[in-house]
Design a protein around this motif. Structure first.
Motif, mmCIF file in Angstrom:
data_model
loop_
_atom_site.group_PDB
_atom_site.id
_atom_site.type_symbol
_atom_site.label_atom_id
_atom_site.label_comp_id
_atom_site.label_asym_id
_atom_site.label_seq_id
_atom_site.Cartn_x
_atom_site.Cartn_y
_atom_site.Cartn_z
ATOM 1 N N ASP A 122 0.806 -1.222 0.000
ATOM 2 C CA ASP A 122 0.000 0.000 0.000
ATOM 3 C C ASP A 122 0.836 1.267 0.000
ATOM 4 O O ASP A 122 0.286 2.370 0.020
ATOM 5 C CB ASP A 122 -0.921 0.019 1.228
ATOM 6 N N LEU A 123 2.159 1.118 0.007
ATOM 7 C CA LEU A 123 3.041 2.281 0.026
ATOM 8 C C LEU A 123 3.553 2.579 -1.381
ATOM 9 O O LEU A 123 4.125 1.723 -2.045
ATOM 10 C CB LEU A 123 4.234 2.023 0.954
ATOM 11 N N GLN A 182 -2.057 3.584 1.268
ATOM 12 C CA GLN A 182 -3.418 3.069 1.151
ATOM 13 C C GLN A 182 -4.297 4.006 0.320
ATOM 14 O O GLN A 182 -5.447 4.271 0.646
ATOM 15 C CB GLN A 182 -4.018 2.841 2.536
ATOM 16 N N GLY A 183 -3.693 4.527 -0.749
ATOM 17 C CA GLY A 183 -4.423 5.346 -1.704
ATOM 18 C C GLY A 183 -4.534 6.819 -1.355
ATOM 19 O O GLY A 183 -5.073 7.602 -2.136
ATOM 20 N N ASP A 198 13.457 10.585 2.922
ATOM 21 C CA ASP A 198 14.740 9.950 2.622
ATOM 22 C C ASP A 198 14.815 8.551 3.223
ATOM 23 O O ASP A 198 15.276 7.607 2.576
ATOM 24 C CB ASP A 198 15.891 10.805 3.156
ATOM 25 N N LEU A 199 14.380 8.431 4.464
ATOM 26 C CA LEU A 199 14.419 7.126 5.122
ATOM 27 C C LEU A 199 13.518 6.123 4.414
ATOM 28 O O LEU A 199 13.921 4.979 4.166
ATOM 29 C CB LEU A 199 13.999 7.260 6.588
ATOM 30 N N LEU A 200 12.310 6.537 4.073
ATOM 31 C CA LEU A 200 11.397 5.648 3.346
ATOM 32 C C LEU A 200 12.001 5.185 2.023
ATOM 33 O O LEU A 200 11.931 4.005 1.663
ATOM 34 C CB LEU A 200 10.075 6.366 3.061
ATOM 35 N N THR A 201 12.604 6.119 1.296
ATOM 36 C CA THR A 201 13.166 5.796 -0.012
ATOM 37 C C THR A 201 14.324 4.806 0.107
ATOM 38 O O THR A 201 14.441 3.865 -0.689
ATOM 39 C CB THR A 201 13.653 7.080 -0.718
ATOM 40 N N ILE A 202 15.168 5.010 1.100
ATOM 41 C CA ILE A 202 16.290 4.095 1.312
ATOM 42 C C ILE A 202 15.790 2.693 1.642
ATOM 43 O O ILE A 202 16.239 1.697 1.064
ATOM 44 C CB ILE A 202 17.207 4.620 2.441
#
Length: 231
Positions: A138-139, A151-152, A163-167
């Motif tokens: 969902d991300l 989740q849309g 940045d943390l999410l992308t890594i």
């Protein structure tokens, strides 16, 4: 277009020095000496970054930081004479992107400002190859315009949260040490506590409920490719 920075600092010497250095780098600067007037400024103009002192007359910098975060994810740098770790962690927990202890070098502040703006403007994070869209369940992350969808629905995140999410999403199932994430996100010259990474994780888990980030006890974190594997 020039990036606009609001400086909230009650010491006129620090305010003028910081302003002079930032103007020299081409930034548009607005200065106030208290949080109440700073907040009023936002009625007519929205900054691209805040630089906040903590010990202000009236409303303090922590409270102003909270008010800003209720409406915006614009970058915030806290500057303060308080150098205790608990104060730094509190500033980060309230949503600041960086914390600089007085006395500090104006050049160091300028470097941190540039690094945050560069990170926002760039679609490349931590040396990763450029990708237009990253997805895990969902991300969904659009790296070109730095937008996050869960989740849309679009979710507002800070520069460092992004940045943390992308890594993590680009390296699914790989465990990252806290020290490694600290270096990738804050830069190799950052000497703050690695608890700042824990705070980022805490904030992301609150914003993105059931996000499959797993704690690797005594080491760091990883993003699981399957939600059911999260502990």
């Amino acid at each position: 277009m020039k990036n606009k920075i609001f400086i909230v600092e009650d010491d006129p010497n620090i305010r003028d020095i910081v302003s002079a250095y930032l103007k020299k780098e081409g930034y548009e600067i607005s200065m106030v000496d208290n949080a109440e007037d700073a907040w009023e400024l936002t009625r007519d103009s929205r900054p691209d970054m805040w630089i906040l002192d903590i010990m202000l007359p009236g409303m303090d910098g922590y409270e102003l930081c909270k008010k800003i975060r209720q409406e915006s994810e614009v970058p915030i740098i806290i500057i303060s004479a308080k150098d205790d770790e608990v104060d730094k962690i509190l500033g980060l927990e309230l949503g600041s992107d960086d914390y600089l202890t007085k006395p500090f070098s104006p050049r160091e502040l300028v470097a941190r400002v540039k690094r945050i703006f560069k990170r926002i403007d760039s679609s490349v994070t931590g040396g990763l190859e450029e990708e237009q869209e990253l997805q895990l369940g969902d991300l969904v992350i659009n790296t070109n315009d730095r937008r996050v969808f869960w989740q849309g629905k679009e979710v507002e995140v800070t520069a460092k949260e992004f940045d943390l999410l992308t890594i993590l999403i680009s390296n699914q199932n790989r465990a990252f040490a806290r020290e490694e994430l600290l270096s990738l996100i804050w830069g190799e010259d950052y000497f703050g506590s690695d608890r700042a990474v824990d705070d980022l994780i805490k904030r992301l888990r609150k914003k993105l409920e059931d996000l499959p980030i797993e704690t690797v006890w005594g080491y760091g974190y990883r993003m699981r490719s399957k939600t059911e594997e999260v502990k």
